[in-house]
Design an enzyme around this catalytic site. Sequence first.
Site, PDB file in Angstrom:
ATOM      1  N   CYS A 190      39.393  29.694  27.830  1.00  0.00           N
ATOM      2  CA  CYS A 190      39.831  28.294  27.766  1.00  0.00           C
ATOM      3  C   CYS A 190      38.903  27.469  26.871  1.00  0.00           C
ATOM      4  O   CYS A 190      39.356  26.723  26.002  1.00  0.00           O
ATOM      5  CB  CYS A 190      39.905  27.709  29.168  1.00  0.00           C
ATOM      6  SG  CYS A 190      38.518  28.136  30.238  1.00  0.00           S
TER       7      CYS A 190
HETATM    8  N1  LIG Z   1      41.019  29.727  35.388  1.00  0.00           N
HETATM    9  C1  LIG Z   1      41.073  29.520  34.098  1.00  0.00           C
HETATM   10  O1  LIG Z   1      41.083  28.362  33.631  1.00  0.00           O
HETATM   11  C2  LIG Z   1      41.140  30.686  33.125  1.00  0.00           C
HETATM   12  C3  LIG Z   1      41.320  30.389  31.768  1.00  0.00           C
HETATM   13  C4  LIG Z   1      41.372  31.433  30.843  1.00  0.00           C
HETATM   14  C5  LIG Z   1      41.237  32.733  31.288  1.00  0.00           C
HETATM   15  N2  LIG Z   1      41.050  32.988  32.615  1.00  0.00           N
HETATM   16  C6  LIG Z   1      40.862  34.386  33.013  1.00  0.00           C
HETATM   17  O2  LIG Z   1      41.987  34.807  33.778  1.00  0.00           O
HETATM   18  C7  LIG Z   1      41.561  35.754  34.752  1.00  0.00           C
HETATM   19  C8  LIG Z   1      41.967  35.225  36.132  1.00  0.00           C
HETATM   20  O3  LIG Z   1      41.317  33.980  36.350  1.00  0.00           O
HETATM   21  P1  LIG Z   1      41.687  33.033  37.563  1.00  0.00           P
HETATM   22  O4  LIG Z   1      41.090  31.734  37.275  1.00  0.00           O
HETATM   23  O5  LIG Z   1      43.147  33.122  37.853  1.00  0.00           O
HETATM   24  O6  LIG Z   1      40.856  33.743  38.728  1.00  0.00           O
HETATM   25  P2  LIG Z   1      41.150  33.732  40.312  1.00  0.00           P
HETATM   26  O7  LIG Z   1      41.885  32.488  40.659  1.00  0.00           O
HETATM   27  O8  LIG Z   1      39.855  33.995  40.950  1.00  0.00           O
HETATM   28  O9  LIG Z   1      42.116  34.978  40.510  1.00  0.00           O
HETATM   29  C9  LIG Z   1      41.670  36.299  40.365  1.00  0.00           C
HETATM   30  C10 LIG Z   1      42.802  37.266  40.687  1.00  0.00           C
HETATM   31  O10 LIG Z   1      42.347  38.607  40.561  1.00  0.00           O
HETATM   32  C11 LIG Z   1      42.486  39.307  41.833  1.00  0.00           C
HETATM   33  N3  LIG Z   1      41.254  40.103  41.989  1.00  0.00           N
HETATM   34  C12 LIG Z   1      39.990  39.622  42.183  1.00  0.00           C
HETATM   35  N4  LIG Z   1      39.103  40.640  42.205  1.00  0.00           N
HETATM   36  C13 LIG Z   1      39.819  41.778  41.999  1.00  0.00           C
HETATM   37  C14 LIG Z   1      39.480  43.157  41.909  1.00  0.00           C
HETATM   38  N5  LIG Z   1      38.208  43.572  42.031  1.00  0.00           N
HETATM   39  N6  LIG Z   1      40.481  44.057  41.696  1.00  0.00           N
HETATM   40  C15 LIG Z   1      41.769  43.652  41.578  1.00  0.00           C
HETATM   41  N7  LIG Z   1      42.141  42.340  41.661  1.00  0.00           N
HETATM   42  C16 LIG Z   1      41.182  41.426  41.859  1.00  0.00           C
HETATM   43  C17 LIG Z   1      42.647  38.210  42.884  1.00  0.00           C
HETATM   44  O11 LIG Z   1      43.529  38.572  43.914  1.00  0.00           O
HETATM   45  P3  LIG Z   1      43.189  39.551  45.135  1.00  0.00           P
HETATM   46  O12 LIG Z   1      41.736  39.328  45.462  1.00  0.00           O
HETATM   47  O13 LIG Z   1      44.143  39.145  46.204  1.00  0.00           O
HETATM   48  O14 LIG Z   1      43.476  40.920  44.609  1.00  0.00           O
HETATM   49  C18 LIG Z   1      43.343  37.109  42.077  1.00  0.00           C
HETATM   50  O15 LIG Z   1      44.721  37.361  42.009  1.00  0.00           O
HETATM   51  C19 LIG Z   1      40.032  35.885  34.607  1.00  0.00           C
HETATM   52  O16 LIG Z   1      39.721  37.005  33.839  1.00  0.00           O
HETATM   53  C20 LIG Z   1      39.650  34.606  33.894  1.00  0.00           C
HETATM   54  O17 LIG Z   1      38.475  34.719  33.141  1.00  0.00           O
HETATM   55  C21 LIG Z   1      41.018  31.993  33.541  1.00  0.00           C
END
Ligand SMILES: NC(=O)c1ccc[n+]([C@@H]2O[C@H](COP(=O)([O-])OP(=O)(O)OC[C@H]3O[C@@H](n4cnc5c(N)ncnc54)[C@H](OP(=O)(O)O)[C@@H]3O)[C@@H](O)[C@H]2O)c1
Length: 354
Positions: free
Chosen positions: A148
């Site tokens: 982001c």
């Molecule tokens: N938030 C942002 O603004 C943003 C922007 C750009 C990119 N991203 C990227 O997008 C990705 C997701 O970000 P997010 O903000 O959505 O994070 P989040 O809200 O913490 O969600 C993480 C997801 O991954 C799953 N997860 C966590 N640990 C895991 C593991 N060890 N194995 C399998 N599944 C796992 C979680 O569900 P369960 O624990 O139920 O499996 C959840 O669905 C990240 O790589 C982040 O860097 C995020």
Amino acid sequence: MAKRLKAAVAGANGYAGMTLVNLLSRHPGVELEQLTSRSFAGKPYASVFPLLELEGEFLSEPVPDGIDVVFSCLPHNVGAGKAGGWLAAGARVVDMSADFRLKDSSQYPKWYRQEHPAPELLAKAVFGLPELHERELAGAELIAAPGCYSTAAILALAPAVAAGLAGADIIVDAKSGVSGSGRSVSMGVHFSEVNESLGAYAIEGHRHQPEIVQELTALTRAVDSPHAAATRRSSPHGGELTVTFVPHLAPMTRGILATCYFDLKGSLKQLRDAYREFYAGQPFTRVVPQSPTTKLASHSNLCLVNVAAQNEKAVVTAALDNLVKGASGQGVECFNIAFGFDRKTALETPVQWP
Ligand SMILES: NC(=O)c1ccc[n+]([C@@H]2O[C@H](COP(=O)([O-])OP(=O)(O)OC[C@H]3O[C@@H](n4cnc5c(N)ncnc54)[C@H](OP(=O)(O)O)[C@@H]3O)[C@@H](O)[C@H]2O)c1
């Protein structure tokens, strides 16, 4: 009507995953076939998406056979070892994490604390920033959507760097809403820590910094202008730009504001013309007459860019929504290009103001 593509969203209960599901649920060319989460496995989709009419239960992992595209919204280091299997099963992959963004595998141990588990895939991965890579995205099998902060910073700086109008020493001062840290609570993003507060973090180096340098350096190499040559010559790191990037956590739910400073190698008029030309015809990046606010871009796939100067320094501000243009909206935009849909499909949202 043509057959709809079958999509899986891995990590569908996280912020990026939820945003993707919301966007894809209104995409006319997509069938949401599988949503995955370990903590919601076996529970109905309605337990996470009560407002969407989605039938089915969460799986713990995508089952890629028969799936056309896996959108991976997993933390970094988690999906990298799985993507090869999804690709081998015939699915294309749009990865929202940082796992395939850096071209140089030797950088991963420094920034992600482990060797890259699938370095052979890095050459296949296309950096998912359509404003720079639209041609490579067409037909791409593996797309690495940028971070982001990186999206805001690169879009704020690319026209100046490409035109050779930026000095080699660049400062990016960026603020993010707390949803940028994901959905699971940690002390640093707890309401009582963040509310009524503002602070810088990762001052010694943030993971998005090498993405910004990678993409901007590629632009200096792509241009053959006297200004670009001067920028390369003045760079203290052999042609690479120096980017000092300091992120801040702001007490807001969503949004990124990047304020970027660099020595202006030309006039303000030249700079503004360069931005107007670079983004002419781009559907989602707009050059605006005033410094934008995060609220203006909120819930949209827009990046709003303002170009100004103070003395000899250019000051370029960019605002976007970290979960849409900074993550899942851009993922859908890349998917649209990769599969031949209109780039704006499922991404035209009404203005959300105030
Ligand atoms: N938030 C942002 O603004 C943003 C922007 C750009 C990119 N991203 C990227 O997008 C990705 C997701 O970000 P997010 O903000 O959505 O994070 P989040 O809200 O913490 O969600 C993480 C997801 O991954 C799953 N997860 C966590 N640990 C895991 C593991 N060890 N194995 C399998 N599944 C796992 C979680 O569900 P369960 O624990 O139920 O499996 C959840 O669905 C990240 O790589 C982040 O860097 C995020």
